[in-house]
Design a protein around this motif. Structure first.
Motif, PDB file in Angstrom:
ATOM      1  N   ALA A 199     -44.199 -51.752  -9.524  1.00 43.04           N
ATOM      2  CA  ALA A 199     -44.729 -50.846  -8.463  1.00 43.04           C
ATOM      3  C   ALA A 199     -44.336 -51.454  -7.234  1.00 43.04           C
ATOM      4  O   ALA A 199     -44.317 -52.836  -7.109  1.00 43.04           O
ATOM      5  N   TRP A 200     -44.463 -50.751  -6.210  1.00 41.77           N
ATOM      6  CA  TRP A 200     -44.298 -51.240  -4.561  1.00 41.77           C
ATOM      7  C   TRP A 200     -45.413 -50.557  -4.099  1.00 41.77           C
ATOM      8  O   TRP A 200     -45.830 -49.377  -4.263  1.00 41.77           O
ATOM      9  N   TYR A 201     -45.736 -51.186  -2.784  1.00 42.91           N
ATOM     10  CA  TYR A 201     -46.606 -50.499  -1.783  1.00 42.91           C
ATOM     11  C   TYR A 201     -45.985 -50.406  -0.558  1.00 42.91           C
ATOM     12  O   TYR A 201     -45.469 -51.362  -0.165  1.00 42.91           O
ATOM     13  N   TYR A 202     -46.283 -49.248   0.033  1.00 48.12           N
ATOM     14  CA  TYR A 202     -45.492 -49.112   1.280  1.00 48.12           C
ATOM     15  C   TYR A 202     -46.377 -48.997   2.369  1.00 48.12           C
ATOM     16  O   TYR A 202     -47.105 -48.060   2.561  1.00 48.12           O
ATOM     17  N   ILE A 240     -48.277 -46.091  -2.803  1.00 49.64           N
ATOM     18  CA  ILE A 240     -47.970 -46.851  -4.200  1.00 49.64           C
ATOM     19  C   ILE A 240     -46.946 -46.129  -4.648  1.00 49.64           C
ATOM     20  O   ILE A 240     -47.069 -44.897  -5.074  1.00 49.64           O
ATOM     21  N   VAL A 241     -45.855 -46.715  -5.222  1.00 56.08           N
ATOM     22  CA  VAL A 241     -44.811 -46.250  -5.972  1.00 56.08           C
ATOM     23  C   VAL A 241     -44.913 -46.787  -7.360  1.00 56.08           C
ATOM     24  O   VAL A 241     -44.520 -48.098  -7.324  1.00 56.08           O
ATOM     25  N   LEU A 300     -52.900 -47.945 -20.425  1.00 52.69           N
ATOM     26  CA  LEU A 300     -52.351 -48.840 -19.646  1.00 52.69           C
ATOM     27  C   LEU A 300     -51.888 -48.149 -18.344  1.00 52.69           C
ATOM     28  O   LEU A 300     -52.091 -48.988 -17.243  1.00 52.69           O
ATOM     29  N   TRP A 301     -51.571 -47.011 -18.312  1.00 49.51           N
ATOM     30  CA  TRP A 301     -51.166 -46.419 -17.026  1.00 49.51           C
ATOM     31  C   TRP A 301     -52.233 -46.403 -16.022  1.00 49.51           C
ATOM     32  O   TRP A 301     -52.241 -46.757 -14.743  1.00 49.51           O
ATOM     33  N   TRP A 358     -55.779 -51.481 -11.157  1.00 49.08           N
ATOM     34  CA  TRP A 358     -55.394 -52.638 -10.527  1.00 49.08           C
ATOM     35  C   TRP A 358     -54.485 -52.445  -9.212  1.00 49.08           C
ATOM     36  O   TRP A 358     -54.980 -53.348  -8.201  1.00 49.08           O
ATOM     37  N   LEU A 359     -53.710 -51.661  -9.162  1.00 51.75           N
ATOM     38  CA  LEU A 359     -52.936 -51.506  -7.745  1.00 51.75           C
ATOM     39  C   LEU A 359     -53.935 -50.871  -6.587  1.00 51.75           C
ATOM     40  O   LEU A 359     -53.777 -51.301  -5.560  1.00 51.75           O
ATOM     41  N   VAL A 360     -54.682 -50.093  -6.884  1.00 58.21           N
ATOM     42  CA  VAL A 360     -55.681 -49.584  -6.075  1.00 58.21           C
ATOM     43  C   VAL A 360     -56.697 -50.641  -5.379  1.00 58.21           C
ATOM     44  O   VAL A 360     -56.869 -50.957  -4.233  1.00 58.21           O
TER      45      VAL A 360
END
Length: 134
Positions: free
Chosen positions: A40-43, A49-50, A75-76, A82-84
């Protein structure tokens, strides 16, 4: 684990200061085995988040259909959480509308919809992040 410390911490635009980097790791009595992949990427300017990919390898999925698998949604959602935590300023998450792990585009989009995603562009699905009220 061998860690090399920087003489001066490095500052990255989207992260806190890095004080060093992992140079090597060694675990005795344990063998690493890849079971999937997540990327993933964060902009920060878009507060977005992508999720480019998030999947278990075929030998780890418990059924052939993505929409019937019990592990993939876990998993998703775990990866989303985790990303948040890593990027608390994020306001939305987007992802491509298709992935080759699904048998069809429809199967993948049904999977995304089950996770709360909806079409946001011709080739993307997304959702607004909801935050608990304090």
């Amino acid at each position: 684990m061998t860690v090399g410390l920087y003489p001066k911490p490095k500052q990255y635009a989207d992260q806190g200061e890095a004080v060093g980097e992992t140079l090597s790791t060694y675990v005795k009595g344990m063998k690493q085995h890849q079971i999937g992949n997540a990327q993933a990427w964060y902009y920060p300017q878009d507060k977005m988040i992508v999720i480019w990919e998030c999947f278990l390898d075929a030998h780890m999925r418990n059924v052939t259909s993505l929409t019937e698998d019990q592990h993939m949604p876990k998993l998703w959602r775990g990866f989303e959480q985790w990303l948040v935590k890593q990027f608390p300023q994020a306001e939305r998450i987007v992802t491509p509308f298709n992935d080759p792990i699904a048998k069809t585009i429809e199967e993948y989009q049904t999977f995304l919809r089950s996770l709360g995603y909806e079409p946001v562009a011709e080739t993307a699905f997304g959702k607004t992040l909801s935050f608990p009220s304090s």
